[in-house]
Design an enzyme around this catalytic site. Structure first.
Site, PDB file in Angstrom:
ATOM      1  N   GLU A  60       0.919  14.441  18.383  1.00 23.41           N
ATOM      2  CA  GLU A  60       0.396  14.961  17.097  1.00 23.41           C
ATOM      3  C   GLU A  60      -1.085  15.360  17.269  1.00 23.41           C
ATOM      4  O   GLU A  60      -1.501  16.428  16.813  1.00 23.41           O
ATOM      5  CB  GLU A  60       0.564  13.850  16.061  1.00 23.41           C
ATOM      6  CG  GLU A  60       0.036  14.131  14.682  1.00 23.41           C
ATOM      7  CD  GLU A  60       0.151  12.853  13.823  1.00 23.41           C
ATOM      8  OE1 GLU A  60       1.229  12.237  13.758  1.00 23.41           O
ATOM      9  OE2 GLU A  60      -0.866  12.474  13.214  1.00 23.41           O
ATOM     10  N   LYS A  81      -1.593  -3.750   7.501  1.00 24.27           N
ATOM     11  CA  LYS A  81      -2.538  -3.245   8.484  1.00 24.27           C
ATOM     12  C   LYS A  81      -2.204  -3.829   9.863  1.00 24.27           C
ATOM     13  O   LYS A  81      -1.983  -5.042   9.992  1.00 24.27           O
ATOM     14  CB  LYS A  81      -3.936  -3.694   8.043  1.00 24.27           C
ATOM     15  CG  LYS A  81      -5.037  -2.965   8.687  1.00 24.27           C
ATOM     16  CD  LYS A  81      -6.336  -3.436   8.075  1.00 24.27           C
ATOM     17  CE  LYS A  81      -7.425  -3.013   9.015  1.00 24.27           C
ATOM     18  NZ  LYS A  81      -8.677  -3.632   8.772  1.00 24.27           N
ATOM     19  N   LYS A  86       6.384   5.616  19.297  1.00 26.89           N
ATOM     20  CA  LYS A  86       5.602   6.028  18.115  1.00 26.89           C
ATOM     21  C   LYS A  86       4.178   6.409  18.540  1.00 26.89           C
ATOM     22  O   LYS A  86       3.601   7.384  18.047  1.00 26.89           O
ATOM     23  CB  LYS A  86       5.580   4.894  17.076  1.00 26.89           C
ATOM     24  CG  LYS A  86       4.640   5.125  15.893  1.00 26.89           C
ATOM     25  CD  LYS A  86       5.082   6.297  15.057  1.00 26.89           C
ATOM     26  CE  LYS A  86       4.386   6.545  13.739  1.00 26.89           C
ATOM     27  NZ  LYS A  86       3.045   6.278  13.479  1.00 26.89           N
ATOM     28  N   SER A 146       7.271   6.959  11.104  1.00 19.83           N
ATOM     29  CA  SER A 146       6.399   8.138  11.077  1.00 19.83           C
ATOM     30  C   SER A 146       6.736   9.049   9.911  1.00 19.83           C
ATOM     31  O   SER A 146       7.876   9.124   9.478  1.00 19.83           O
ATOM     32  CB  SER A 146       6.569   8.902  12.381  1.00 19.83           C
ATOM     33  OG  SER A 146       5.760  10.042  12.343  1.00 19.83           O
ATOM     34  N   HIS A 203       4.300   9.762  20.028  1.00 21.59           N
ATOM     35  CA  HIS A 203       4.419  10.719  18.908  1.00 21.59           C
ATOM     36  C   HIS A 203       3.031  11.036  18.357  1.00 21.59           C
ATOM     37  O   HIS A 203       2.661  12.193  18.163  1.00 21.59           O
ATOM     38  CB  HIS A 203       5.322  10.131  17.814  1.00 21.59           C
ATOM     39  CG  HIS A 203       5.180  10.828  16.496  1.00 21.59           C
ATOM     40  ND1 HIS A 203       4.116  10.591  15.647  1.00 21.59           N
ATOM     41  CD2 HIS A 203       5.931  11.789  15.897  1.00 21.59           C
ATOM     42  CE1 HIS A 203       4.232  11.379  14.581  1.00 21.59           C
ATOM     43  NE2 HIS A 203       5.324  12.103  14.707  1.00 21.59           N
ATOM     44  N   ASN A 204       2.253   9.990  18.097  1.00 15.70           N
ATOM     45  CA  ASN A 204       0.927  10.209  17.515  1.00 15.70           C
ATOM     46  C   ASN A 204       0.008  10.946  18.486  1.00 15.70           C
ATOM     47  O   ASN A 204      -0.777  11.794  18.076  1.00 15.70           O
ATOM     48  CB  ASN A 204       0.287   8.872  17.117  1.00 15.70           C
ATOM     49  CG  ASN A 204       0.921   8.302  15.862  1.00 15.70           C
ATOM     50  OD1 ASN A 204       2.067   8.613  15.549  1.00 15.70           O
ATOM     51  ND2 ASN A 204       0.201   7.472  15.144  1.00 15.70           N
ATOM     52  N   ALA A 219       0.884  -1.178   0.000  1.00 16.91           N
ATOM     53  CA  ALA A 219       0.000   0.000   0.000  1.00 16.91           C
ATOM     54  C   ALA A 219       0.921   1.227   0.000  1.00 16.91           C
ATOM     55  O   ALA A 219       2.121   1.101  -0.250  1.00 16.91           O
ATOM     56  CB  ALA A 219      -0.922  -0.046   1.214  1.00 16.91           C
ATOM     57  N   VAL A 220       0.402   2.414   0.316  1.00 20.23           N
ATOM     58  CA  VAL A 220       1.230   3.626   0.167  1.00 20.23           C
ATOM     59  C   VAL A 220       2.541   3.565   0.938  1.00 20.23           C
ATOM     60  O   VAL A 220       3.602   3.906   0.400  1.00 20.23           O
ATOM     61  CB  VAL A 220       0.488   4.924   0.601  1.00 20.23           C
ATOM     62  CG1 VAL A 220      -0.468   5.388  -0.460  1.00 20.23           C
ATOM     63  CG2 VAL A 220      -0.187   4.790   1.937  1.00 20.23           C
TER      64      VAL A 220
HETATM   65  P1  NBP Z   1      -2.867  -0.015   5.200  1.00 16.52           P
HETATM   66  O1  NBP Z   1      -2.801   0.171   6.669  1.00 16.52           O
HETATM   67  O2  NBP Z   1      -4.001   0.586   4.454  1.00 16.52           O
HETATM   68  O3  NBP Z   1      -2.820  -1.586   4.887  1.00 16.52           O
HETATM   69  C1  NBP Z   1      -2.835  -2.036   3.563  1.00 16.52           C
HETATM   70  C2  NBP Z   1      -1.859  -3.167   3.380  1.00 16.52           C
HETATM   71  O4  NBP Z   1      -2.112  -4.187   4.354  1.00 16.52           O
HETATM   72  C3  NBP Z   1      -2.043  -3.821   2.020  1.00 16.52           C
HETATM   73  O5  NBP Z   1      -0.794  -4.279   1.573  1.00 16.52           O
HETATM   74  C4  NBP Z   1      -2.984  -4.969   2.338  1.00 16.52           C
HETATM   75  O6  NBP Z   1      -2.949  -6.021   1.428  1.00 16.52           O
HETATM   76  C5  NBP Z   1      -2.409  -5.392   3.663  1.00 16.52           C
HETATM   77  N1  NBP Z   1      -3.317  -6.240   4.452  1.00 16.52           N
HETATM   78  C6  NBP Z   1      -4.526  -6.009   4.965  1.00 16.52           C
HETATM   79 BR1  NBP Z   1      -5.495  -4.460   4.747  1.00 16.52          BR
HETATM   80  N2  NBP Z   1      -5.019  -7.021   5.665  1.00 16.52           N
HETATM   81  C7  NBP Z   1      -4.077  -7.958   5.574  1.00 16.52           C
HETATM   82  C8  NBP Z   1      -3.993  -9.277   6.058  1.00 16.52           C
HETATM   83  N3  NBP Z   1      -4.952  -9.804   6.810  1.00 16.52           N
HETATM   84  N4  NBP Z   1      -2.877  -9.968   5.776  1.00 16.52           N
HETATM   85  C9  NBP Z   1      -1.896  -9.421   5.017  1.00 16.52           C
HETATM   86  N5  NBP Z   1      -1.930  -8.179   4.521  1.00 16.52           N
HETATM   87  C10 NBP Z   1      -3.007  -7.465   4.800  1.00 16.52           C
HETATM   88  O7  NBP Z   1      -1.495   0.448   4.496  1.00 16.52           O
HETATM   89  P2  NBP Z   1      -0.580   1.712   4.759  1.00 16.52           P
HETATM   90  O8  NBP Z   1      -1.391   2.957   4.894  1.00 16.52           O
HETATM   91  O9  NBP Z   1       0.485   1.634   3.723  1.00 16.52           O
HETATM   92  O10 NBP Z   1       0.062   1.410   6.186  1.00 16.52           O
HETATM   93  C11 NBP Z   1       0.843   0.267   6.469  1.00 16.52           C
HETATM   94  C12 NBP Z   1       1.153   0.275   7.969  1.00 16.52           C
HETATM   95  O11 NBP Z   1       1.878   1.482   8.295  1.00 16.52           O
HETATM   96  C13 NBP Z   1      -0.098   0.291   8.855  1.00 16.52           C
HETATM   97  O12 NBP Z   1       0.137  -0.424  10.031  1.00 16.52           O
HETATM   98  C14 NBP Z   1      -0.274   1.753   9.187  1.00 16.52           C
HETATM   99  O13 NBP Z   1      -0.957   1.949  10.418  1.00 16.52           O
HETATM  100  C15 NBP Z   1       1.176   2.221   9.281  1.00 16.52           C
HETATM  101  N6  NBP Z   1       1.380   3.643   9.016  1.00 16.52           N
HETATM  102  C16 NBP Z   1       0.674   4.283   8.046  1.00 16.52           C
HETATM  103  C17 NBP Z   1       0.904   5.626   7.798  1.00 16.52           C
HETATM  104  C18 NBP Z   1       0.152   6.366   6.717  1.00 16.52           C
HETATM  105  O14 NBP Z   1       0.319   7.589   6.621  1.00 16.52           O
HETATM  106  N7  NBP Z   1      -0.639   5.687   5.879  1.00 16.52           N
HETATM  107  C19 NBP Z   1       1.862   6.313   8.553  1.00 16.52           C
HETATM  108  C20 NBP Z   1       2.592   5.626   9.505  1.00 16.52           C
HETATM  109  C21 NBP Z   1       2.344   4.285   9.733  1.00 16.52           C
HETATM  110  P3  NBP Z   1      -3.986  -6.078   0.216  1.00 16.52           P
HETATM  111  O15 NBP Z   1      -3.388  -5.214  -0.848  1.00 16.52           O
HETATM  112  O16 NBP Z   1      -4.033  -7.493  -0.153  1.00 16.52           O
HETATM  113  O17 NBP Z   1      -5.303  -5.545   0.710  1.00 16.52           O
END
Ligand code: NBP
Length: 473
Positions: free
Chosen positions: A193, A78, A186, A131, A189-190, A13-14
């Site tokens: 925030e 996730k 972390k 972060s 931090h949040n 994901a992102v």
């Molecule tokens: P998401 O938190 O939206 O998760 C999407 C990813 O998780 C996809 O690769 C998805 O696979 C996979 N996934 C899911 Br949903 N359920 C799953 C499962 N049961 N088994 C395996 N993979 C699974 O992605 P993100 O926003 O890139 O964040 C990733 C992590 O980083 C999260 O823990 C998030 O809290 C943390 N984070 C995010 C940010 C931000 O700004 N977005 C910042 C800091 C930390 P799929 O493609 O098959 O659905």
């Protein structure tokens, strides 16, 4: 590519995609995998096109076979049960000394459990807070690794290469502590925030409602504040948001519904403060403020039933703008002081050796709360590693002394104008309660003893001796 990859990333994901590109830009090869396997090909064809040292895998076995030993597998998926599920799926393909890193926003107690569980299986586990959102992941995030300390030498080179750097060139990544420490820091931090964002929203509300300022003027105010001690990413983006126009020329912000969402890390911070008995009032008010905002229908109904202030008093705009700036700065100091108080209590409770000066440095760049102000926090803890409270540092106590009259005027203005400012108010209440040598808690103890025989201590007897009085005779 004949050679095996330096690291593997699961989750495209992102965050995962941007981290992989960042890792690759820093000269490391990466294997990638995603639950929905079609996303692997899409990534290789689009964002990672023409990068020969990013290799896609279509099964976990293939993925693990692509990695150099000891394997380093970074999960960017996730948070929650998905992490446990993927640990189980990976185990058959891993060997002694391999390392799993959870880079998601996992709950620190889950991280502690996973660290111990995997240690028994000979696998090193690191719960690593990352972060900075997608931009941070791509250009250099703040990275907060914790877990099994033996994992750190394996990760240090890659993590300190891809992370943000301070203006002095120091990496915003260092070992935080054992088991759940990285994810705990972390989480704080949040939480901070949440507090920073709420304070900015309250300042915006006062500038708009109490002073009647328009968007360009408010944006200009934040722009100017960003040249002061408030210089930070969140103030900078607030200025930009306030200037952003829709295609029809209207300010875009006007069109956004005023109900705030939350994913849970602010709530976790408050829960931890309750568990450890630390008054983290400002972050908790910020969590509640999001809760109040989400009751939109009730708020609309209440606005026609519940009376507010008769009129907004007339304020001198120039002096009130400066008062609001000082109230924001003073309240922000309280919020950070409370956050560090909570980390200190957690370090004691969970036996972590947290270096608070270093934590301020790790947050200095790359993350959402990045600011110049963190340099002063770092300096305070570097000057005195045993600093009992940030508020006792000369720099911060002097600012509070300088800001407090303005802060009081702003809280009075918010109250008399009928404008909610829970974070400003709770920060000032904490300040006054914390600096009070003789509080009203003697009455509270008497009440508790009166109705429940809960006992009390006396000022004329040594601490630890407890008394009960038969109040009703
Ligand atoms: P998401 O938190 O939206 O998760 C999407 C990813 O998780 C996809 O690769 C998805 O696979 C996979 N996934 C899911 Br949903 N359920 C799953 C499962 N049961 N088994 C395996 N993979 C699974 O992605 P993100 O926003 O890139 O964040 C990733 C992590 O980083 C999260 O823990 C998030 O809290 C943390 N984070 C995010 C940010 C931000 O700004 N977005 C910042 C800091 C930390 P799929 O493609 O098959 O659905």
């Amino acid at each position: 590519m004949n050679n095996k990859c330096d690291i593997g990333v699961i989750g495209l994901a992102v965050m995962g995609q941007n981290l992989v590109l960042n890792i690759n830009d820093c000269g490391f090869s990466a294997a990638v995998y995603n639950r929905t396997v079609s996303k692997v090909n899409k990534f290789l064809e689009d964002a990672a096109a023409n990068r020969s040292t990013i290799i896609g895998a279509h099964s976990l076995e293939e993925f693990c076979n692509l990695l150099k030993r000891p394997r380093k597998v970074l999960l960017m998926i996730k948070a929650g049960s998905a992490v446990d599920e993927y640990i189980e799926k990976l185990l058959p393909f891993l060997e002694d000394g391999d390392c799993i890193i959870d880079g998601g926003n996992s709950f620190f107690k889950d991280t502690a459990r996973r660290t111990n569980y995997l240690k028994e299986k000979g696998i090193l586990f690191s719960g690593t807070g990352i972060s900075g959102g997608e931009e941070g992941a791509r250009r250099g995030p703040s990275i907060l690794p914790g877990g099994n300390p033996q994992a750190w030498p394996l990760l240090k080179d890659i993590f300190q290469s891809i992370c943000a750097k301070t203006p002095a060139g120091e990496p915003c990544c260092d070992w935080v502590g054992s088991d759940g420490a990285g994810h705990y820091v972390k989480m704080i931090h949040n939480g901070i925030e949440y507090g920073d964002m709420q304070l900015i929203c309250e300042a915006y509300s006062l500038l708009k409602e109490a002073l009647g300022m328009g968007y360009p003027q408010i944006a200009e105010t934040f722009h100017n504040w960003n040249k002061t001690e408030l210089d930070s990413f969140l103030i900078e983006i607030t200025d930009k948001i306030l200037r952003f126009k829709d295609d029809d020329g209207q300010i875009f912000l006007e069109k956004i519904l005023d109900t705030a969402g939350q994913k849970g890390t602010g709530i976790w911070t408050s829960q931890s403060s309750f568990e450890l008995g630390v008054p983290v009032t400002l972050i908790t008010e910020a969590v509640y403020a999001r809760g109040v905002s989400s009751r939109l229908d009730e708020r609309i109904k209440a606005s026609s039933i519940l009376k507010g202030a008769d009129a907004i008093p007339a304020y001198d705009k120039i002096s009130m703008v400066e008062d609001i700036r000082k109230a924001l700065l003073a309240s922000k100091i309280i919020s950070y002081a409370q956050g560090f108080m909570l980390m200190e209590a957690a370090a004691k409770e969970y036996s972590w050796n947290l270096d608070f000066g270093n934590i301020a440095l790790l947050w200095r760049e790359g993350c959402i709360i990045r600011s110049v102000f963190l340099d002063n926090i770092k300096d305070a803890f570097r000057k005195d590693a045993d600093l009992q409270n940030l508020l006792f540092d000369d720099y911060f106590s002097r600012i509070l002394a300088d800001c407090q009259e303005s802060w009081r005027r702003v809280v009075c203005a918010a109250v008399s104008s009928g404008i909610a400012a829970p974070a400003f108010c709770s920060a000032l209440s904490f300040y006054d309660a914390y600096r009070c040598p003789r509080s009203s808690a003697n009455l509270l103890q008497a009440q508790r003893d009166y109705f429940g025989a809960h006992t009390y201590e006396r000022i004329d007897r040594p601490r630890g001796e407890f008394f009960h009085t038969d109040w009703a005779g």
